[in-house]
Design an enzyme around this catalytic site. Structure first.
Site, mmCIF file in Angstrom:
data_model
loop_
_atom_site.group_PDB
_atom_site.id
_atom_site.type_symbol
_atom_site.label_atom_id
_atom_site.label_comp_id
_atom_site.label_asym_id
_atom_site.label_seq_id
_atom_site.Cartn_x
_atom_site.Cartn_y
_atom_site.Cartn_z
ATOM 1 N N HIS A 56 0.832 4.666 4.547
ATOM 2 C CA HIS A 56 0.223 5.167 3.318
ATOM 3 C C HIS A 56 0.664 6.603 3.036
ATOM 4 O O HIS A 56 1.043 6.953 1.909
ATOM 5 C CB HIS A 56 -1.299 5.107 3.419
ATOM 6 C CG HIS A 56 -1.835 3.713 3.428
ATOM 7 N ND1 HIS A 56 -3.176 3.433 3.540
ATOM 8 C CD2 HIS A 56 -1.210 2.509 3.352
ATOM 9 C CE1 HIS A 56 -3.357 2.121 3.526
ATOM 10 N NE2 HIS A 56 -2.179 1.546 3.422
ATOM 11 N N SER A 115 0.810 -1.215 0.000
ATOM 12 C CA SER A 115 0.000 0.000 0.000
ATOM 13 C C SER A 115 0.844 1.266 0.000
ATOM 14 O O SER A 115 0.475 2.269 -0.617
ATOM 15 C CB SER A 115 -0.944 0.004 1.207
ATOM 16 O OG SER A 115 -1.784 -1.127 1.190
#
Length: 240
Positions: A193, A147
């Protein structure tokens, strides 16, 4: 009426210089890095699932435990975890979501940036997510997934669209939705992220705004310098 032989025209097309992209890549190439990355992630997932004898709880496998990002283990000298964790996924849904995002975001970016630059962007974004985890997570926390690198591609796409003076509103919307999901759903590494997102945007800016003169040298220096900064930040966490 003038006439040109077919062979002459074909030869002229082969030898005529083709314009490069904003990052210096030659047009017309097919994505190679993106499907290769997807294949590697899929193979690693299958290996962990077979070891655990359960695709849903593949995180119980020995391979997963040895490759996932645990800050305390990195402090103890297991530095490979800051990269290998980006090729692990917890369950098939996690894998599918990230690989779909990689495919949708990566195909056009690889064409615009070129294969080498795209791979460098992907890896430095992955490292950026890991650096953020190392800075803000506890020593015994365990993190895995692509991610951070995928968010890096989101940031990269915004920068490329701005460089091309194309609308980027939809990408901002996608980023906002994904950040919201990272906040609302438990067990998702929001910090990782955001680290990948920021590093991906910075790296891409260096790639697409590098001056045409000595472009490759500037790009290599910028990505290399960014990598060194991230490694130093990770190293500093070992001194706490």
């Amino acid at each position: 009426m003038g006439y040109q032989c077919v062979d002459c025209v074909a030869e002229g097309q082969r030898t005529a210089p083709r314009p490069a992209s904003v990052a210096g890549a030659r047009p017309g190439g097919r994505p190679v890095v993106v499907p290769t990355l997807i294949a590697v992630n899929a193979v690693v997932f299958v290996l962990t699932a077979l070891q655990a004898a359960n695709p849903v709880y593949n995180s119980n496998s020995v391979l997963f435990r040895e490759l996932s990002l645990v800050p305390g283990f990195v402090h103890a000298g297991e530095w490979w975890r800051v990269l290998t964790a980006g090729f692990l996924h917890i369950g098939p849904i996690h894998l599918i979501v990230n690989m779909l995002a990689l495919w949708m975001l990566g195909r056009d970016l690889e064409v615009v940036l070129g294969r080498g630059r795209f791979l460098a962007l992907y890896l430095v974004s992955l490292l950026g997510g890991s650096a953020a985890v190392m800075l803000f997570y506890a020593a015994n926390d365990q993190v895995a997934g692509a991610s951070g690198a995928v968010f890096g591609l989101m940031g990269a796409l915004v920068v490329v669209l701005r460089r091309l003076r194309a609308p980027a509103g939809q990408v901002f919307g996608i980023i906002g939705i994904n950040v919201l999901i990272s906040v609302v759903l438990p067990g998702i590494s929001l910090i990782g992220h955001l680290g990948g997102l920021a590093v991906g945007a910075i790296a891409t800016a260096a790639l697409v705004y590098a001056p045409p003169r000595n472009r490759t040298a500037v790009q290599v220096a910028a990505i290399g310098g960014l990598t060194v900064v991230l490694l130093v930040l990770i190293w500093l966490t070992t001194l706490r």
